[in-house]
Design an enzyme around this catalytic site. Structure first.
Site, short mmCIF file in Angstrom:
data_model
loop_
_atom_site.label_atom_id
_atom_site.label_comp_id
_atom_site.label_asym_id
_atom_site.label_seq_id
_atom_site.Cartn_x
_atom_site.Cartn_y
_atom_site.Cartn_z
N HIS A 55 52.93 41.98 55.76
CA HIS A 55 53.80 42.33 54.65
C HIS A 55 54.64 41.11 54.28
CE1 HIS A 55 53.60 46.99 55.20
NE2 HIS A 55 52.42 46.42 55.04
N GLU A 57 57.78 40.58 53.99
CA GLU A 57 58.94 40.30 54.85
C GLU A 57 58.50 39.53 56.10
OE1 GLU A 57 57.88 43.16 53.59
OE2 GLU A 57 59.43 44.71 53.55
N CYS A 80 59.25 48.67 54.63
CA CYS A 80 58.63 49.88 55.18
C CYS A 80 59.23 50.20 56.54
CB CYS A 80 57.11 49.71 55.28
SG CYS A 80 56.60 48.49 56.50
N CYS A 89 58.50 46.86 58.83
CA CYS A 89 59.30 45.69 58.45
C CYS A 89 60.78 45.90 58.75
CB CYS A 89 59.09 45.37 56.98
SG CYS A 89 57.41 44.80 56.66
N SER A 172 28.62 44.01 16.79
CA SER A 172 29.98 43.73 17.24
C SER A 172 30.10 42.42 18.03
CB SER A 172 30.48 44.88 18.11
OG SER A 172 29.63 45.04 19.23
N ASP A 204 25.71 49.85 23.56
CA ASP A 204 25.71 48.42 23.90
C ASP A 204 25.00 48.09 25.21
OD1 ASP A 204 27.30 48.27 21.68
OD2 ASP A 204 29.18 48.11 22.79
N LEU A 208 29.34 45.96 32.52
CA LEU A 208 30.65 46.33 33.04
C LEU A 208 30.95 45.68 34.40
CD1 LEU A 208 31.02 50.12 32.09
CD2 LEU A 208 31.77 48.12 30.82
N GLU A 293 37.67 50.15 28.96
CA GLU A 293 37.02 49.38 27.90
C GLU A 293 36.02 50.27 27.19
OE1 GLU A 293 35.83 45.31 28.44
OE2 GLU A 293 36.02 45.62 30.58
N THR A 297 36.49 56.32 21.02
CA THR A 297 36.65 57.77 21.24
C THR A 297 37.36 58.03 22.57
OG1 THR A 297 34.54 58.04 20.12
CG2 THR A 297 35.41 59.97 21.27
C1 AOF Z 1 52.50 46.13 51.66
N1 AOF Z 1 53.00 44.87 51.64
O1 AOF Z 1 54.70 43.46 51.73
C2 AOF Z 1 55.17 45.76 51.89
C3 AOF Z 1 54.63 47.08 51.89
O2 AOF Z 1 48.99 49.77 54.76
P1 AOF Z 1 50.19 49.18 55.38
O3 AOF Z 1 50.46 49.64 56.75
O4 AOF Z 1 50.19 47.68 55.29
O5 AOF Z 1 51.44 49.72 54.57
C4 AOF Z 1 51.45 49.72 53.20
C5 AOF Z 1 52.75 50.35 52.72
O6 AOF Z 1 53.88 49.62 53.20
C6 AOF Z 1 52.83 50.29 51.22
O7 AOF Z 1 52.23 51.40 50.64
C7 AOF Z 1 54.34 50.27 50.97
O8 AOF Z 1 54.83 51.59 50.92
C8 AOF Z 1 54.91 49.57 52.21
N2 AOF Z 1 55.40 48.19 51.99
N3 AOF Z 1 53.28 47.20 51.79
O9 AOF Z 1 51.30 46.29 51.57
C9 AOF Z 1 54.30 44.63 51.76
N4 AOF Z 1 56.47 45.52 52.03
ZN ZN Z 2 56.35 46.46 55.66
#
Ligand code: AOF
Ligand code: ZN
Length: 367
Positions: A55, A57, A80, A89, A172, A204, A208, A293, A297
């Site tokens: 993460h 942090e 988190c 974190c 197009s 077309d 994709l 894309e 419609t």
């Molecule tokens: C992130 N990156 O820098 C922060 C997050 O799947 P995990 O365990 O890595 O947790 C994901 C969750 O952690 C995410 O849905 C969010 O709520 C929280 N914070 N997640 O991926 C980060 N700070």
């Molecule tokens: Zn975290």
């Protein structure tokens, strides 16, 4: 020590760091973090790069090392408080001896939320809401997905200055420039799914696929989704080749006998499918961002349901005067029902212009 007058500047940097994760973090958010030492000097920076990776942090704290003690952490999303793919974190910030945490946006993910309360309970000063709008914007796809339980939708179209996407005889290719088309491939590559209607497939025969020339070429290919109520996609359509996975969204009573594709059955809604159910199903498959894309419609149906979160228009300096409009009927019978947007970004792309706009009041419109 506190440096509240610096809060906006440091959070702006954290938002810029978060943006570096665009296109690679799904199904996780983009998050940025700046750590200051006790004297207020920047000691570490981090951002989230991919799901399962550290993460933001954790990256910033690792860079700061011992300098984090008594310092301040700026995070674009509430830290988190859970052990998921990585550890909490909140705990990492406490262990590092951070004295103050500044957060832009609270975490709507119930599994991970609670970091702010945990930090406060442990005596850390927590400030919420700094640059919330900017941090919300940088993370808009994931926040839509986490708050509403559906994929975020970017509707893209290319048109002439008079808003037409094909000439009278249906031809197009190519209204916009190679530069604009390369830009489309970059945006496609950053999406988790590319959605088109069966009308476009029949007219077309598009592939994709995302074919960017840049570094994102190595990423897993976006899921291709055809909205095909009556299961009319020909078995030899290019969209069913082996270049990327494909999902055919059909009505729950559609006859798919001759098709060997992955099929998603959905309730009917009007003359088409329940698009809200489609986006919920896609979210359940970890699709955070959808790139919609083709054609007019289907785009009209998304607009009518309030399910177009962002519009990306490539406008060429050319005129047709007749031929297919970029957008089909979108539920606007009278001027009071007009879909008002606000422009976010106006950029020249080669000889064309790229306009990014969003509904004036999304996503509250659908709540
Ligand atoms: C992130 N990156 O820098 C922060 C997050 O799947 P995990 O365990 O890595 O947790 C994901 C969750 O952690 C995410 O849905 C969010 O709520 C929280 N914070 N997640 O991926 C980060 N700070
Ligand atoms: Zn975290």
């Amino acid at each position: 020590m506190e440096f509240p007058e610096q809060d906006a500047a440091h959070m702006a940097r954290a938002v810029a760091l978060a943006a570096r994760g665009h296109g690679t973090t799904s199904p996780n958010p983009v998050v940025g973090c700046v750590v200051l030492d006790a004297a207020g000097a920047v000691a570490g920076e981090g951002f989230h790069l991919y799901a399962g990776g550290p993460h933001a942090e954790v990256g910033a704290l690792a860079q700061a090392g011992e300098r984090a003690r008594g310092g301040t952490a700026y995070v674009t999303l509430e830290p988190c408080d859970h052990t998921g793919r990585t550890g909490p974190c909140s705990r990492a910030l406490l262990d590092a001896g951070i004295a103050r945490v500044v957060v832009a946006v609270a975490d709507p993910n119930p599994k991970a939320a609670g970091g702010a309360a945990r930090l406060r309970a442990a005596g850390v000063e927590v400030t919420m809401g700094v640059l919330a709008a900017e941090a919300g914007r940088v993370n808009e796809e994931w926040l839509t997905y986490a708050r509403l339980g559906r994929s975020h939708v970017t509707w893209k179209f290319a048109a002439t200055l008079d808003g037409r996407s094909a000439a009278e005889d249906g031809t197009s290719q190519w209204i916009t420039s190679p530069e604009a088309r390369a830009d489309v491939h970059r945006l496609r590559a950053a999406a988790d799914a590319i959605v088109a209607g069966v009308g476009t497939v029949l007219a077309d025969d598009p592939r994709l696929t995302a074919r960017p020339d840049g570094p994102s070429a190595a990423r897993r290919p976006p899921l291709r989704v055809v909205v095909d109520t009556e299961a009319r996609t020909p078995p030899d359509a290019r969209v069913l080749d082996d270049q990327a996975p494909t999902l055919l969204a059909v009505a729950d009573d559609a006859d798919t006998g001759r098709l060997k594709a992955d099929v998603l059955r959905l309730p009917r809604h009007g003359s088409g499918l329940d698009l809200r159910a489609l986006l919920a199903e896609l979210a359940a498959r970890d699709v955070v961002g959808v790139f919609l894309e083709g054609g007019p419609t289907l785009a009209g149906s998304f607009l009518r349901e309030g399910l177009a979160d962002r519009v990306v228009a490539y406008v060429a300096p050319a005129l047709l005067g007749s031929g297919r409009a970029a957008l089909g009927p979108a539920g606007v019978g009278t001027i009071d029902a007009i879909h008002r947007l606000t422009f976010d970004e106006i950029s020249p792309i080669g000889p064309d212009v790229r306009l990014i706009a969003r509904p004036a009041a999304q996503p509250s419109r659908e709540q």
